[in-house]
Design a protein around this motif. Structure first.
Motif, mmCIF file in Angstrom:
data_model
loop_
_atom_site.group_PDB
_atom_site.id
_atom_site.type_symbol
_atom_site.label_atom_id
_atom_site.label_comp_id
_atom_site.label_asym_id
_atom_site.label_seq_id
_atom_site.Cartn_x
_atom_site.Cartn_y
_atom_site.Cartn_z
ATOM 1 N N SER A 11 51.635 94.517 66.565
ATOM 2 C CA SER A 11 50.968 94.600 65.263
ATOM 3 C C SER A 11 51.246 95.964 64.642
ATOM 4 O O SER A 11 50.994 96.994 65.258
ATOM 5 C CB SER A 11 49.454 94.417 65.426
ATOM 6 O OG SER A 11 49.164 93.149 65.956
ATOM 7 N N GLU A 12 51.772 95.954 63.447
ATOM 8 C CA GLU A 12 52.111 97.190 62.737
ATOM 9 C C GLU A 12 50.864 97.770 62.076
ATOM 10 O O GLU A 12 49.855 97.095 61.915
ATOM 11 C CB GLU A 12 53.176 96.912 61.665
ATOM 12 C CG GLU A 12 54.478 96.384 62.219
ATOM 13 C CD GLU A 12 55.291 97.418 62.958
ATOM 14 O OE1 GLU A 12 55.168 98.610 62.667
ATOM 15 O OE2 GLU A 12 56.066 97.018 63.852
ATOM 16 N N GLY A 13 50.961 99.006 61.660
ATOM 17 C CA GLY A 13 49.891 99.638 60.905
ATOM 18 C C GLY A 13 48.874 100.335 61.785
ATOM 19 O O GLY A 13 49.009 100.409 63.007
ATOM 20 N N TRP A 15 45.595 100.997 63.826
ATOM 21 C CA TRP A 15 44.617 100.275 64.615
ATOM 22 C C TRP A 15 43.329 101.071 64.611
ATOM 23 O O TRP A 15 43.342 102.295 64.607
ATOM 24 C CB TRP A 15 45.110 100.070 66.034
ATOM 25 C CG TRP A 15 46.317 99.190 66.165
ATOM 26 C CD1 TRP A 15 47.034 98.592 65.167
ATOM 27 C CD2 TRP A 15 46.962 98.816 67.375
ATOM 28 N NE1 TRP A 15 48.074 97.880 65.675
ATOM 29 C CE2 TRP A 15 48.056 97.997 67.040
ATOM 30 C CE3 TRP A 15 46.728 99.087 68.708
ATOM 31 C CZ2 TRP A 15 48.906 97.452 67.997
ATOM 32 C CZ3 TRP A 15 47.572 98.549 69.667
ATOM 33 C CH2 TRP A 15 48.643 97.728 69.312
ATOM 34 N N ARG A 27 40.970 96.904 66.745
ATOM 35 C CA ARG A 27 41.445 95.918 65.768
ATOM 36 C C ARG A 27 42.719 96.432 65.120
ATOM 37 O O ARG A 27 42.859 97.622 64.867
ATOM 38 C CB ARG A 27 40.382 95.669 64.695
ATOM 39 C CG ARG A 27 39.124 95.035 65.262
ATOM 40 C CD ARG A 27 38.123 94.687 64.165
ATOM 41 N NE ARG A 27 36.945 94.070 64.745
ATOM 42 C CZ ARG A 27 36.829 92.767 65.020
ATOM 43 N NH1 ARG A 27 37.823 91.962 64.746
ATOM 44 N NH2 ARG A 27 35.735 92.297 65.564
ATOM 45 N N ASP A 28 43.633 95.496 64.850
ATOM 46 C CA ASP A 28 44.871 95.883 64.179
ATOM 47 C C ASP A 28 44.632 96.035 62.688
ATOM 48 O O ASP A 28 43.504 95.893 62.203
ATOM 49 C CB ASP A 28 46.000 94.899 64.503
ATOM 50 C CG ASP A 28 45.791 93.505 63.930
ATOM 51 O OD1 ASP A 28 44.915 93.301 63.059
ATOM 52 O OD2 ASP A 28 46.540 92.598 64.344
ATOM 53 N N SER A 29 45.687 96.328 61.949
ATOM 54 C CA SER A 29 45.549 96.591 60.512
ATOM 55 C C SER A 29 45.107 95.356 59.728
ATOM 56 O O SER A 29 44.654 95.469 58.585
ATOM 57 C CB SER A 29 46.866 97.132 59.945
ATOM 58 O OG SER A 29 47.910 96.195 60.155
ATOM 59 N N ASN A 30 45.196 94.161 60.329
ATOM 60 C CA ASN A 30 44.727 92.929 59.685
ATOM 61 C C ASN A 30 43.278 92.612 60.061
ATOM 62 O O ASN A 30 42.742 91.602 59.645
ATOM 63 C CB ASN A 30 45.618 91.752 60.082
ATOM 64 C CG ASN A 30 47.020 91.924 59.589
ATOM 65 O OD1 ASN A 30 47.247 92.373 58.469
ATOM 66 N ND2 ASN A 30 47.994 91.590 60.429
ATOM 67 N N GLY A 31 42.667 93.478 60.879
ATOM 68 C CA GLY A 31 41.290 93.257 61.308
ATOM 69 C C GLY A 31 41.153 92.356 62.512
ATOM 70 O O GLY A 31 40.045 92.051 62.941
ATOM 71 N N GLU A 32 42.274 91.932 63.100
ATOM 72 C CA GLU A 32 42.236 91.064 64.272
ATOM 73 C C GLU A 32 41.913 91.893 65.513
ATOM 74 O O GLU A 32 42.540 92.923 65.762
ATOM 75 C CB GLU A 32 43.586 90.373 64.456
ATOM 76 C CG GLU A 32 43.627 89.442 65.632
ATOM 77 C CD GLU A 32 44.987 88.781 65.795
ATOM 78 O OE1 GLU A 32 45.267 88.350 66.931
ATOM 79 O OE2 GLU A 32 45.756 88.701 64.836
#
Length: 92
Positions: A11-13, A15, A27-32
């Motif tokens: 996951s990019e971005g 965390w 959580r990753d940059s998508n909120g997952e």
């Protein structure tokens, strides 16, 4: 040596560390949510994984370039000193 290729597709971005039901989450940059732990320091190091990976890649590339330059047989001594100074700055 760490094989950084095995991390391709992570996951990019940025965390981030959060909390849920008494556990620290990452959580990753998508909120997952990608990890959970009971330790805040462990959560922090997990959240910094993309930054740490980028730093390893940056330093490897700099060492590769500097090594090739330092192996140049006709390199001026002042240039060699400048390269060594640059490498020292990178690790401080």
């Amino acid at each position: 040596m760490i094989d950084t290729d095995k991390y391709e597709g992570h996951s990019e971005g940025e965390w981030k560390v959060g909390a849920r039901k008494g556990a620290m989450t990452v959580r990753d940059s998508n909120g997952e949510e990608i990890a959970a732990t009971n330790s805040y320091p462990n959560a922090r190091i997990m959240a910094d994984a993309p930054l740490l990976l980028a730093e390893v890649k940056r330093l490897r590339e700099a060492i590769k370039v500097a090594t090739m330059d330092l192996e140049e047989p006709n390199m001026h001594e002042e240039t060699r000193k400048d390269l060594l100074d640059m490498l020292k700055e990178m690790i401080e």
